[in-house]
Design a protein around this motif. Structure first.
Motif, PDB file in Angstrom:
ATOM      1  N   LYS A  42      -0.078   8.607  -1.557  1.00 22.14           N
ATOM      2  CA  LYS A  42      -0.697   8.539  -0.232  1.00 22.14           C
ATOM      3  C   LYS A  42       0.280   8.840   0.896  1.00 22.14           C
ATOM      4  N   LEU A  43       1.552   9.002   0.565  1.00 17.58           N
ATOM      5  CA  LEU A  43       2.589   9.033   1.597  1.00 17.58           C
ATOM      6  C   LEU A  43       3.235  10.402   1.774  1.00 17.58           C
ATOM      7  N   ILE A  44       3.356  10.798   3.040  1.00 20.61           N
ATOM      8  CA  ILE A  44       4.160  11.954   3.425  1.00 20.61           C
ATOM      9  C   ILE A  44       5.231  11.426   4.376  1.00 20.61           C
ATOM     10  N   SER A  45       6.494  11.670   4.056  1.00 20.39           N
ATOM     11  CA  SER A  45       7.577  11.134   4.905  1.00 20.39           C
ATOM     12  C   SER A  45       8.529  12.251   5.323  1.00 20.39           C
ATOM     13  N   PRO A  46       8.141  13.026   6.334  1.00 12.14           N
ATOM     14  CA  PRO A  46       9.012  14.100   6.802  1.00 12.14           C
ATOM     15  C   PRO A  46      10.294  13.556   7.414  1.00 12.14           C
ATOM     16  N   ILE A  47      11.407  14.221   7.160  1.00 14.74           N
ATOM     17  CA  ILE A  47      12.682  13.848   7.764  1.00 14.74           C
ATOM     18  C   ILE A  47      12.743  14.450   9.168  1.00 14.74           C
ATOM     19  N   VAL A  48      12.958  13.604  10.168  1.00 13.43           N
ATOM     20  CA  VAL A  48      12.938  14.079  11.552  1.00 13.43           C
ATOM     21  C   VAL A  48      14.150  13.581  12.322  1.00 13.43           C
ATOM     22  N   ASP A  49      14.432  14.270  13.402  1.00 14.71           N
ATOM     23  CA  ASP A  49      15.395  13.836  14.404  1.00 14.71           C
ATOM     24  C   ASP A  49      14.573  13.418  15.611  1.00 14.71           C
ATOM     25  N   PRO A  54       9.371  17.576  16.135  1.00 17.58           N
ATOM     26  CA  PRO A  54       8.649  18.849  16.023  1.00 17.58           C
ATOM     27  C   PRO A  54       7.188  18.673  16.461  1.00 17.58           C
ATOM     28  N   PRO A  55       6.796  19.114  17.641  1.00 21.92           N
ATOM     29  CA  PRO A  55       5.475  18.780  18.186  1.00 21.92           C
ATOM     30  C   PRO A  55       4.308  19.554  17.576  1.00 21.92           C
ATOM     31  N   HIS A  56       4.594  20.586  16.793  1.00 15.78           N
ATOM     32  CA  HIS A  56       3.508  21.433  16.313  1.00 15.78           C
ATOM     33  C   HIS A  56       3.196  21.263  14.830  1.00 15.78           C
ATOM     34  N   GLU A  57       3.828  20.301  14.176  1.00 11.55           N
ATOM     35  CA  GLU A  57       3.570  20.080  12.755  1.00 11.55           C
ATOM     36  C   GLU A  57       2.142  19.546  12.549  1.00 11.55           C
ATOM     37  N   THR A  58       1.508  19.975  11.480  1.00  7.31           N
ATOM     38  CA  THR A  58       0.130  19.556  11.229  1.00  7.31           C
ATOM     39  C   THR A  58       0.022  18.076  10.883  1.00  7.31           C
ATOM     40  N   TRP A  59       1.137  17.474  10.434  1.00  6.24           N
ATOM     41  CA  TRP A  59       1.059  16.063  10.069  1.00  6.24           C
ATOM     42  C   TRP A  59       0.849  15.142  11.273  1.00  6.24           C
ATOM     43  N   TRP A  60       0.919  15.669  12.471  1.00  9.50           N
ATOM     44  CA  TRP A  60       0.613  14.875  13.657  1.00  9.50           C
ATOM     45  C   TRP A  60      -0.888  14.592  13.786  1.00  9.50           C
ATOM     46  N   ASN A  61      -1.699  15.303  13.048  1.00 13.11           N
ATOM     47  CA  ASN A  61      -3.156  15.133  13.141  1.00 13.11           C
ATOM     48  C   ASN A  61      -3.579  13.859  12.406  1.00 13.11           C
TER      49      ASN A  61
END
Length: 210
Positions: A42-49, A54-61
């Protein structure tokens, strides 16, 4: 429900993540972090700074956001760095998520949060609460715990001493000033995200006391 959790590696955030993974009402979880989390279907854990989200990634939806980001002035190194983590990062996450359609936001704030406070910590928390209300979420919940109970990964001497003191005097203290167990806070945050009640709501430390 699709849920975004920021601060998933902290004391409260870890518990929120555990509860969300076990809850059948949560279909997927996005947990952006600075280091990888354990894998889960169930988990998506993108590595971010968090300085360059990143404002345009689809995972923001997502449908809802739970924010448990937080640090201390000692750990961050300065008042400016503390405010960056405890105010600017949560606000940036809120803004981007709202732009992508998130309608619900639940924040782990603090008892005494007040933008006019003379205590810097409380002032920053109050400013964040004020600024979040201006974004326009359909549902906004401000959870305001007292001293958070639980074992952190890092040792905080001041918190440990205060926790021992509050535990000793807990039975005679008003609920507002008792320890707020991390589990109670996490449940309040997750329930608020799931229920998504319209308007701005505050859950005080007296409702979180152990």
């Amino acid at each position: 429900m699709k849920l975004l959790i920021v601060g998933a590696t902290g004391l409260v955030g870890r518990r929120v993540l555990q509860l969300a993974l076990a809850d059948p009402k949560i279909t997927s979880i996005i947990a952006p972090t600075r280091r990888a989390l354990l894998e889960h279907p169930k988990l998506i854990s993108p590595i971010v700074d968090f300085e360059q989200l990143p404002p345009h990634e689809t995972w923001w939806n997502v449908d809802a956001v739970i924010c448990t980001l937080g640090t201390t002035i000692k750990n961050s190194g300065s008042k400016a760095a503390f405010k960056r983590v405890d105010h600017d990062y949560p606000l940036m996450v809120a803004s981007v998520a709202h732009q992508h359609g998130a309608s619900t936001y639940a924040l782990n704030s603090a008892v005494g949060a007040n933008e006019n406070s003379k205590v810097f910590y409380n002032q920053v928390k109050g400013e964040l609460e004020r600024d979040l209300q201006a974004i326009g979420f359909n549902s906004l919940t401000l959870v305001q715990p007292g001293l958070i109970g639980g074992m952190r990964k890092e040792f905080r001497l001041g918190e440990r001493v205060l926790a021992i003191t509050l535990a000793f005097f807990g039975p005679i203290l008003p609920k507002r000033w008792r320890i707020s167990p991390a589990d109670n806070i996490a449940k309040a945050l997750l329930n608020s995200a799931i229920e998504s009640k319209s308007g701005c709501h505050c859950i005080g430390s007296e409702q979180l006391a152990g």
